[in-house]
Design an enzyme around this catalytic site. Structure first.
Site, PDB file in Angstrom:
ATOM      1  N   THR A 246      -5.869   2.635   3.199  1.00  0.00           N
ATOM      2  CA  THR A 246      -7.314   2.817   3.403  1.00  0.00           C
ATOM      3  C   THR A 246      -7.470   3.923   4.432  1.00  0.00           C
ATOM      4  O   THR A 246      -6.797   3.943   5.472  1.00  0.00           O
ATOM      5  CB  THR A 246      -8.043   1.504   3.780  1.00  0.00           C
ATOM      6  N   GLU A 247      -8.306   4.911   4.093  1.00  0.00           N
ATOM      7  CA  GLU A 247      -8.287   6.180   4.822  1.00  0.00           C
ATOM      8  C   GLU A 247      -8.767   6.079   6.259  1.00  0.00           C
ATOM      9  O   GLU A 247      -8.589   7.016   7.034  1.00  0.00           O
ATOM     10  CB  GLU A 247      -9.085   7.248   4.052  1.00  0.00           C
ATOM     11  N   ASN A 248      -9.352   4.933   6.636  1.00  0.00           N
ATOM     12  CA  ASN A 248      -9.726   4.789   8.036  1.00  0.00           C
ATOM     13  C   ASN A 248      -8.534   4.429   8.923  1.00  0.00           C
ATOM     14  O   ASN A 248      -8.713   4.230  10.120  1.00  0.00           O
ATOM     15  CB  ASN A 248     -10.873   3.786   8.204  1.00  0.00           C
TER      16      ASN A 248
ATOM     17  N   SER B 113      -3.945   9.877   8.824  1.00  0.00           N
ATOM     18  CA  SER B 113      -4.307   9.230   7.565  1.00  0.00           C
ATOM     19  C   SER B 113      -4.648  10.266   6.494  1.00  0.00           C
ATOM     20  O   SER B 113      -4.225  10.145   5.335  1.00  0.00           O
ATOM     21  CB  SER B 113      -5.503   8.305   7.787  1.00  0.00           C
TER      22      SER B 113
END
Lengths: 236, 219, 236, 219
Positions: free
Chosen positions: B53-55, B95
């Site tokens: 998840t890109e966070n 990320s």
């Protein structure tokens, strides 16, 4: 002796000036330095450019700062969120401008700013409306756009733990933009739940080395945006 | 195009399950918001996927029980999640280095429109009064090795989402590899929309009638 | 099930091909994956381009690979070291070429390669002989040169600990270039003293996430260059 | 220029100690190889400096006892060091982000030549048969806020190292702020070499005679 700990949030943000560029850590409520933002609202600085992935939720934290009319420009990737009701009004009235930046480009621009890289190329946004105004260049047969590093005057960040040297650990996905924002700003202010003795943090596990941090404020039991919103809180 | 959605083809969950079947064991996968999120429920037996998840999390697990979880352990949709063994946290620049650097095997996204050349529009309807918001979509389509789209075949108004050319603002040029809809699985080929599979109870003409560009039959 | 652990160093480097670009972690002996390099010497691949800060010491590890005539080009910042006797001969004979890159530019080029950044600007080397052949650009009144991202086919790295997912922890200053090299190569091979169960590493403290790692080899009691040199070892 | 080094002015250790006097409390400092390394021994009472070594450590402590230390805890000169409380390890790209991004307050380096405009040559004598080696010198001078040079005033052959214009290949343009030698402390000013302080027992003419460009007297 180096001791970056400051007594309180008011003191920590006392020198924020009108027109400053402020990077505010957090992705949604995770890592949002609510108490520092509220101290900034109390402090009164205005005409701010704020860098954050979003525009806050409800009427607390970043949303409250925007609602108070202090933010003349937002630089972010996703100004719409479920609880985001404040920004749309000010955006539509023209009171708050928006620079929309793809999320990864935003992160990399901030990292570049902190790392002394004035500009870099990325494929993100090529051929889209967000390419507008950017220089395009073909490298090894692929098209890229030129993006510029982003720096700020102050970073407001929320961590889990820090020491007097300013070494910071974060909490899970609350880490998000904070380590690169700490690098990219002249003055980095961090609120943490616990300030520990120098030497208590494992040097192998430090996420933000103290060189990137100027002020540390201990803020026990920090508020969460979702809890404040559920409680109907509106700041101030 | 008809205005009423017939109860034919796959449900949202069945679409998610169908996508999961095509993900190789050991893949690093980013799931977009909406139907893509459902894919995490359908890991085929014997496979292990690592969700990004890109966070800032690799090794995202399923959502916690209703009312559980933590406010600082969330996904890119800002919903609470869990972590699995072997997980790691990292900052946003790292990320997106994973994304931009081509380290993710697959990203599954929703769409407003997919063109027959693989162009994707999924971030803006271009309405002049809407506040633009892009998030990580443009980074994902520019960087991840394979882009799958999972979407209803048509809009709620019955308009095709698979089109000759996108009319909405683009997210990326020629980026989509496959489209999974309620009606069919379609590959973006050199020659355009190549049918891979019809959903149970759906025939070719039915899909073609609801597709805004020629559909190439299975040979 | 994901399991990146490989039985031995020979198996781990079996597919290295002639002409490959190999990034080798380590700064001096700290973090030098000696056993992987020795396995590569045994394996026989030649005409290699090697990226490392230095050129090895004595006649073990990287120096032994160079001595064996396998390296047609070194990309490094400091090819001279106290114990570096092998490289000079091959450099002067023209057998091994040298691309000299400032250390920080080298690190950033590798990081860029891993992060999908094809090129970036830096002030380093402006006005010096190492600016030669580079494009110059003035941004906000300061001069910078354009530098390109660097990628490789294989990374050989030494860590302290890893799990089956390929998450890696390092040992002190042995970390150096390894995390960015792991990002920049198609196939990243890591030797560690201990492979632990998935879930044993703290997700907050993982330095190289498994997504950047393809193969993990457990190598108990790895050798140190200085010890081998003191013992008069020459490999093979 | 004479060919014999007279026993006047500061010793290497005294030069290091003199530099340390000018470093403000709380500074983040990178020390080059040679005389700069000695500075770490001379932290003035009441001050705390944080030493950075570009191979990935902030909070470098003094060398371990002879024969002690660890092979994987070293400085940029590849010598064994220790760590102090508050230390942190990081990778090379992060380490040079600190340097390039202007986060270090001071770097103290050796020199082959310093020109009166602040140009520095310290990485190569330009000999055609020498293997070029640059390390982090060009990154340091381009990125660190202040650059101090600490060096013998003349070469072993008695040639001045402070010159009108460098003849050796440059490390950086106009980067040096101050020079500390056995004979004097000299600021690089807009007008050239500005004398700040003479070493005990050394007079102006003595230094000027050994300097390859005009030396501006203290006003």
């Amino acid at each position: 002796m180096i001791n970056k700990q400051i007594a309180g949030t008011a003191e920590a943000v006392a020198d924020v000036f009108d027109g400053a560029t402020i990077m505010i850590g957090g992705f949604g409520e995770a890592g949002s330095p609510i108490e520092l933002i509220h101290a900034l609202i109390d402090q009164g600085a205005t005409n701010l450019t704020v860098v954050n992935n979003n525009t806050g939720g409800g009427e607390v934290g970043l949303a409250a700062l925007i609602k108070a009319g202090r933010v003349s420009k937002m630089i972010c990737s996703f100004p719409r969120t479920a609880n985001s009701t404040v920004f749309p009004k000010l955006y539509h009235s023209g009171a708050t401008k928006l620079e929309l930046v793809p999320q990864g480009t935003l992160a990399e621009r901030i990292r570049a700013g902190g790392a002394g890289i004035p500009a870099f190329y990325t494929a993100t946004s090529v051929g889209t409306p967000l390419e507008e105004g950017k220089e395009r260049r073909t490298i090894d047969g692929r098209d890229y756009v030129l993006e510029y590093g982003l720096t700020g005057d102050f970073a407001l960040i929320r961590g889990r733990m820090a020491d007097r040297y300013g070494n910071v650990l974060y909490n899970k996905t609350a880490r998000n933009f904070s380590p690169v924002m700490a690098m990219a700003c002249k003055t980095t202010i961090v609120q943490v739940e616990d300030v520990v003795d120098g030497g208590e943090l494992d040097p192998e596990a430090v996420v933000t080395p103290g060189i990137f941090v100027n002020r540390v404020v201990e803020q026990k039991n920090p508020a969460y945006e979702s809890v404040l919103i559920a409680d109907g809180v509106s700041y101030p | 195009m008809s205005n009423n959605q017939e109860a034919v083809g796959r449900t949202r969950d069945e679409m998610a399950e169908r996508v999961a079947l095509d993900i190789p064991d050991g893949s690093y996968v980013n799931l977009g918001i909406g139907i893509p999120e459902l894919i995490a429920k359908y890991v085929p037996a014997g496979r292990e996927f690592i969700y990004h998840t890109e966070n800032g999390l690799l090794g995202m697990g399923p959502p916690p029980e209703e009312g559980g979880g933590e406010p600082e352990l969330i996904n890119a949709g800002k919903r609470r999640v869990t972590v699995v063994p072997g997980a790691s946290y990292f900052h946003h620049a790292d990320s997106f280095a994973m994304i931009r650097g081509g380290h993710l095997d697959l990203c599954v996204l929703g769409a407003l429109q997919v063109a027959q050349n693989g162009d994707l529009a999924n971030w803006s309807t271009g309405q002049p009064d809407a506040i633009p918001a892009v998030g990580g979509a443009m980074d994902l389509v520019a960087g991840v090795k394979q882009i799958f789209v999972v979407t209803q075949h048509c809009t709620k108004q019955g308009e095709p989402k698979l089109v000759e050319a996108c009319t909405y603002p683009l997210t990326g040029l020629g980026v989509v590899n496959r489209v999974y809809t309620d009606l069919a699985v379609i590959e973006i080929s050199e020659r355009g929309f190549q049918l891979v599979e019809l959903s149970p109870g759906v025939d070719f003409d039915y899909v073609q009638a609801r597709t805004g560009a020629p559909l190439l039959a299975i040979e």
